[in-house]
Design a protein around this motif. Structure first.
Motif, PDB file in Angstrom:
ATOM      1  N   TYR B 115      -4.380  -4.222  13.624  1.00  0.00           N
ATOM      2  CA  TYR B 115      -4.161  -3.119  14.404  1.00  0.00           C
ATOM      3  C   TYR B 115      -3.245  -2.251  14.092  1.00  0.00           C
ATOM      4  O   TYR B 115      -3.178  -1.215  14.727  1.00  0.00           O
ATOM      5  CB  TYR B 115      -3.772  -3.767  15.892  1.00  0.00           C
ATOM      6  N   GLY B 116      -2.415  -2.642  12.964  1.00  0.00           N
ATOM      7  CA  GLY B 116      -1.577  -1.376  12.685  1.00  0.00           C
ATOM      8  C   GLY B 116      -1.158  -1.738  11.162  1.00  0.00           C
ATOM      9  O   GLY B 116      -1.333  -2.616  10.535  1.00  0.00           O
ATOM     10  N   THR B 117      -0.029  -0.974  10.953  1.00  0.00           N
ATOM     11  CA  THR B 117       0.597  -0.856   9.452  1.00  0.00           C
ATOM     12  C   THR B 117       1.494  -2.086   9.314  1.00  0.00           C
ATOM     13  O   THR B 117       1.328  -2.495   8.121  1.00  0.00           O
ATOM     14  CB  THR B 117       1.520   0.423   9.355  1.00  0.00           C
ATOM     15  N   THR B 118       2.151  -2.701  10.112  1.00  0.00           N
ATOM     16  CA  THR B 118       2.833  -3.839   9.963  1.00  0.00           C
ATOM     17  C   THR B 118       1.722  -4.936   9.110  1.00  0.00           C
ATOM     18  O   THR B 118       2.207  -5.555   8.528  1.00  0.00           O
ATOM     19  CB  THR B 118       3.275  -4.523  11.383  1.00  0.00           C
ATOM     20  N   ASP B 121       0.531  -3.666   5.805  1.00  0.00           N
ATOM     21  CA  ASP B 121       1.559  -3.553   4.671  1.00  0.00           C
ATOM     22  C   ASP B 121       1.332  -5.132   3.941  1.00  0.00           C
ATOM     23  O   ASP B 121       1.766  -5.049   2.830  1.00  0.00           O
ATOM     24  CB  ASP B 121       3.075  -3.430   5.291  1.00  0.00           C
ATOM     25  N   HIS B 122       0.671  -6.079   4.533  1.00  0.00           N
ATOM     26  CA  HIS B 122       0.565  -7.437   3.782  1.00  0.00           C
ATOM     27  C   HIS B 122      -0.768  -7.767   3.743  1.00  0.00           C
ATOM     28  O   HIS B 122      -1.039  -8.501   2.802  1.00  0.00           O
ATOM     29  CB  HIS B 122       1.335  -8.405   4.843  1.00  0.00           C
ATOM     30  N   PRO B 209      -8.578  -0.301  19.136  1.00  0.00           N
ATOM     31  CA  PRO B 209      -9.558  -0.328  17.833  1.00  0.00           C
ATOM     32  C   PRO B 209      -8.782  -0.652  16.723  1.00  0.00           C
ATOM     33  O   PRO B 209      -7.621  -0.635  16.398  1.00  0.00           O
ATOM     34  CB  PRO B 209      -9.731   1.410  17.748  1.00  0.00           C
ATOM     35  N   LEU B 211      -7.612  -0.848  12.827  1.00  0.00           N
ATOM     36  CA  LEU B 211      -7.020   0.429  11.964  1.00  0.00           C
ATOM     37  C   LEU B 211      -8.007   1.008  11.086  1.00  0.00           C
ATOM     38  O   LEU B 211      -9.015   0.285  10.645  1.00  0.00           O
ATOM     39  CB  LEU B 211      -5.912  -0.283  11.050  1.00  0.00           C
ATOM     40  N   GLN B 212      -7.897   2.412  11.022  1.00  0.00           N
ATOM     41  CA  GLN B 212      -8.618   3.076  10.186  1.00  0.00           C
ATOM     42  C   GLN B 212      -8.720   2.629   8.658  1.00  0.00           C
ATOM     43  O   GLN B 212      -7.502   2.136   8.333  1.00  0.00           O
ATOM     44  CB  GLN B 212      -8.665   4.591  10.481  1.00  0.00           C
ATOM     45  N   SER B 214      -8.524   4.488   5.919  1.00  0.00           N
ATOM     46  CA  SER B 214      -7.633   5.238   4.966  1.00  0.00           C
ATOM     47  C   SER B 214      -6.139   4.710   5.124  1.00  0.00           C
ATOM     48  O   SER B 214      -5.493   4.549   4.282  1.00  0.00           O
ATOM     49  CB  SER B 214      -7.761   6.379   5.344  1.00  0.00           C
ATOM     50  N   LEU B 215      -5.936   3.983   6.389  1.00  0.00           N
ATOM     51  CA  LEU B 215      -4.560   3.827   6.637  1.00  0.00           C
ATOM     52  C   LEU B 215      -4.091   2.405   6.199  1.00  0.00           C
ATOM     53  O   LEU B 215      -3.299   2.031   5.411  1.00  0.00           O
ATOM     54  CB  LEU B 215      -4.302   3.858   8.182  1.00  0.00           C
ATOM     55  N   LYS B 218      -3.858   2.854   2.509  1.00  0.00           N
ATOM     56  CA  LYS B 218      -2.577   3.326   2.033  1.00  0.00           C
ATOM     57  C   LYS B 218      -1.337   2.554   2.000  1.00  0.00           C
ATOM     58  O   LYS B 218      -0.657   2.250   1.142  1.00  0.00           O
ATOM     59  CB  LYS B 218      -2.409   4.571   2.809  1.00  0.00           C
ATOM     60  N   HIS B 219      -1.349   1.848   3.127  1.00  0.00           N
ATOM     61  CA  HIS B 219      -0.333   0.816   3.322  1.00  0.00           C
ATOM     62  C   HIS B 219      -0.334  -0.164   2.439  1.00  0.00           C
ATOM     63  O   HIS B 219       0.792  -0.664   2.016  1.00  0.00           O
ATOM     64  CB  HIS B 219      -0.016   0.288   4.867  1.00  0.00           C
ATOM     65  N   ARG B 222       0.668   1.079  -1.150  1.00  0.00           N
ATOM     66  CA  ARG B 222       2.088   1.477  -1.298  1.00  0.00           C
ATOM     67  C   ARG B 222       2.905   0.095  -1.623  1.00  0.00           C
ATOM     68  O   ARG B 222       4.033   0.163  -2.300  1.00  0.00           O
ATOM     69  CB  ARG B 222       2.598   2.349  -0.451  1.00  0.00           C
ATOM     70  N   TYR B 230       6.576   0.640  -1.842  1.00  0.00           N
ATOM     71  CA  TYR B 230       7.193   0.075  -0.924  1.00  0.00           C
ATOM     72  C   TYR B 230       8.413  -0.666  -0.555  1.00  0.00           C
ATOM     73  O   TYR B 230       8.536  -1.649  -1.447  1.00  0.00           O
ATOM     74  CB  TYR B 230       6.296  -0.607   0.278  1.00  0.00           C
TER      75      TYR B 230
END
Lengths: 232, 232, 232, 232
Positions: B115-118, B121-122, B209, B211-212, B214-215, B218-219, B222, B230
Motif C-alpha cells: 500500500y505504500g513506500t514503507t 522500500d523493502h 488501491p 501502490l502504482q 512506477s513507485l 523507484k523505491h 533506490r 537510500y
C-alpha cells in the motif's frame, strides 16, 4: 517469620508482574497463591497500589474466604478465589485482571475463537466466555457466585480446569489460574495477547476461519502432550 | 573458546533485539545465525527467557537439525531453520516471531498488500502468506515440513528468497531471513510495522488501491538497485 | 568549529526527538534545520542509526541540494528538503517521517478530516493529502519532484505554507515544516496524534461530522490569532 | 512561603501524573486544585512543558477567573475550571486532557455506553457527551461558556456532579473532576481506559448490549455504596 512466608512471597512477586506486563491500570487486578497443605492462600490487600505492596502486606485467607492472618482487608474478589481453590484442588494460583483486550471480549460476551497457533500453543478450544450472571446471583453473594458461574460454565462446556486455565466472565473481565501464581500470571498475559490478535484477525478478515483440527492438536501436544518439546 | 564463538555471539545479540523491538512476548520467538563454512548455525535454546540468554547457552546445530554443541535443547522451531539454511545457500540468519500484527495477517490467511513506500522500500510484492499446511504435513515431521511449505510457496509465486526476505505461514506466524541474523531481525521489525500500517490503511479506506508500479520500482531500486542511494 | 555549528546542533537535537516521540522505526525519518543567511541547511546523514548521530555528522547542503560540508551522504530525501527551502522562504526546519497513523492515511490517499479541537488548535483545514505522483515525475528526479508535488498541491488548494505546516504525500508518508526544526518536529507529533484520533473517530462513528466553522475559527485564533492566548 | 503552598503542591503533583499516565502529548492538558476556604485554585501555567513545572510556577486564580498570585499566564482553559468550582461547591480538583480514546468519542459526539463492570465500578450511567456548543456560545466568552455547557448538560440528563465525575464535550475533549486533584486525575485515566474498551467492544461486536441493571448497581455499590468494600 510467618509460616505463610512462601505464599506471601509468591503472591507478592506475581502481583508485581501485572503492571510490568501492562495488564493493570491502578489496582484493577489481583493475584493469589495457595498453600494446599495449610489450606490457605495469600492475596493482594484491597485498594493498595502496586508500588506499596510487600510480601508482608499480603493477606492470608482460608478456602472459605475467612482472613487467617493480616491487618488489611483482602482483595474484594477474594471470595471468587476461595471458591475456585476449594473446588479445583490442583490449582496453586489465580489471577483476575481487567486487561484491555480480554475485557473487551468479555464485554462483547463472546468466546475468543481459536484463529492460530499462538492460541493453540496454550488451548485446544475457543477461550470460553461465561454468560453474565443472573440478577439473583448478582444480588446475592456476588463474588462467591462469580466462582460458581465460572465452574458451572466450564462444566457445561465439558472443559477441564486442568486443561483450560482461563475464562472470561461476560460483561466483567478475565480470570486465569494455574499450578502456581507465576503460571496464572503467564496465562493472563497470553490471554491478553491472544485476545488482541483475535480482534485484529477479524478486522483484517471478518470471515476468518477457525484453525484446522490437526494444527490445534499438533501445537497443543508439542507443548503439553506426553512427548512435549515446545519452548521456542 | 568454542570454534563457533562468532555465531554464538551473533545469535545472542540478535535474539536480545526481539524484546527490545517489541516483537516477542515471553519466549514466543527465536533467532539463529549460520556459519556457512562450518555448516552449522547457533540458535536460541528452547523455553529460556530472554533475560537468561548468553552467547554460551546458544545451541549449535547442523543443517540437518542435529545438535553439534550445547547442553540445552534447541528451539522447537529448529528444524524449520535447518531446512531453510540447507536449501537457501545465501542466507546467514533466520527469525521466527509471533509479532502481533504480522501474526494477525497470518491468522487471516492473507498476503499483505503493498500500500505504500514503507513497504516498497523493502519489497516489490505483496508479502506472501503461505496457506496453512495440509493435515498430512502437520501430522508428520511438522517443523521440518514448515520449511518446505515456505520454500514451495515462494517458488510457486515465482519469488526469490534473495529478494523477498519475509513470509507469513497461514494460521501460524511470520518467518524472516537475511544475509545476517541482524538483517533478519531488521526484516521482522519492518514486517511488523508494514503489517500494522496495512491493517490501518484498510480500516481508513476499505478499497485502498495497491501502490502504482512506477513507485514500487523507484523505491525499491533506490534502496536495493545497482545505483542505490537510500538510507533516510 | 564549523560556521554551521548552530544548525548542526539544531538538526541533531531535532532528529533525536523523533525516536523519543515514537515517530520513527530504525532510520525511517529525517530532520533538517536551515540557516537562511548562509543559504544552507543541516540534515541527517543517510542510513545512520539515531544512536550514532552527533552534531558533527550532520551534513550541510545548499538549497540546490549540493553538499557543502560533511563526509557522509545526506539523507536520501535531501532534494525534497532543498526544494521546499528554496521556494518557501520563511521556513527554518523540515521533517519527514513514516509515522504509523499519518502514513496509513497517506496510503489511503485521504485528507484527514477536521473532527475536533485538537486538530483545530493547529489547522483550520483538513490536513491535505497530495495525490500520488505521476509515473513521469517518479521516473525522473523523484525526490526533487516530491517537493514540487507538495508545493503544487498546497497552491491548488489555496493553502499557505505559513498556515498549513503539514502534508501527506499519497502512498508515501508525511512531511511537516515550521520556522524552526523543533517546531517542525512538534508538528510531526501533532499530525500523528490527529491522524490517530481521526481514525478512531471514524471507527466509533462512521458518519462523524466535520467540526463546525465557528469552533474551527475560535480554536485556531486562540492559538494563532492576533490576540492569541492558548497554551493549555 | 505562599499561603497557597498546599494547592500549589497538589496541582503540581497532579499535573505531573498526566504524562506518566500517557494522557497528554506536549502541553495538551491541565490540572487544577482548589482551596475552598481561601476561595482560589492553583492551575498549570499556560504553554509550559511538564518537565518545567514546579509548585512555584502554578498560578493562583479565584473562582471568577482572576489571577491572584503568580507571574505566568494561567492555562487557557482557566475560565472553565473557575466556573465549575464556583457552581459545584464540593469539588476540589479538575482535569482537562485531550487523551486519545476519550477525545475520539467526543469527536464522534457520542455518550460512551456502559458495557462492563470496569465502567460500572465508577459510573452507573453512560458517560455523557455534551453536544458541541452553539455558534453564539463559541463566539462569546468561549472557555467560560464551556463550563456552562458541561453543567447544563449534566442537569438536563438529571445527573449529579457528585456521582458522575467525568464528561465529554462534543468535538472537543474530556473534563473530569473530584474531591481532590489526585482523584480527578484518577478519573481521567479511568475514563481513557473505559473509552478504549468501549471502542474495542463495539469493534468485536457491533450490537453489544449495555450492562444489565443489577450488575451496574452491584459494582457501583460495592465501590461507592454505604457498605462499600471494593478495592481489588
Amino acid at each position: 517469620m510467618s509460616k505463610y512466608q512462601d505464599i506471601r512471597q509468591s503472591a507478592y512477586e506475581a502481583n508485581m508482574e501485572l503492571p510490568k506486563l501492562g495488564l493493570v491500570l491502578f489496582t484493577f487486578g489481583n493475584v493469589s497463591a495457595a498453600d494446599r497443605e495449610q489450606g490457605v492462600f495469600a492475596i493482594k490487600p484491597s485498594g493498595v497500589p502496586y508500588a506499596d505492596l510487600s510480601p508482608e502486606n499480603m493477606v492470608i485467607v482460608d478456602f472459605d474466604g475467612n482472613t487467617v492472618e493480616g491487618n488489611m482487608r483482602p482483595s474484594s474478589d477474594t471470595k471468587t478465589h476461595a471458591v475456585l481453590y476449594k473446588h479445583w484442588e490442583k490449582i496453586g494460583g489465580i489471577v483476575h485482571t481487567h486487561s484491555t483486550y480480554a475485557t473487551s471480549w468479555a464485554q462483547a460476551q463472546r468466546d475468543i475463537p481459536i484463529y492460530g497457533t499462538t492460541h493453540a500453543d496454550h488451548n485446544t478450544v475457543d477461550i470460553p466466555c461465561a454468560p453474565p450472571m443472573s440478577d439473583e446471583m448478582i444480588q446475592g453473594n456476588y463474588e462467591y457466585q462469580t466462582g460458581f458461574q465460572i465452574m458451572d460454565y466450564l462444566r457445561d462446556k465439558g472443559m477441564s480446569y486442568e486443561e483450560v486455565e482461563m475464562v472470561l466472565v461476560g460483561n466483567h473481565a478475565p480470570f486465569t489460574w494455574g499450578k502456581t501464581a507465576a503460571k496464572a500470571v503467564y496465562n493472563s498475559a497470553v490471554l491478553e495477547e491472544v485476545a488482541r490478535m483475535a480482534f485484529l484477525t477479524e478486522q483484517i478478515r471478518p470471515d476468518a476461519p477457525r484453525l484446522q483440527d490437526s494444527l490445534i492438536k499438533k501445537h497443543y501436544e508439542r507443548k503439553h502432550g506426553p512427548d512435549s518439546y515446545y519452548g521456542q
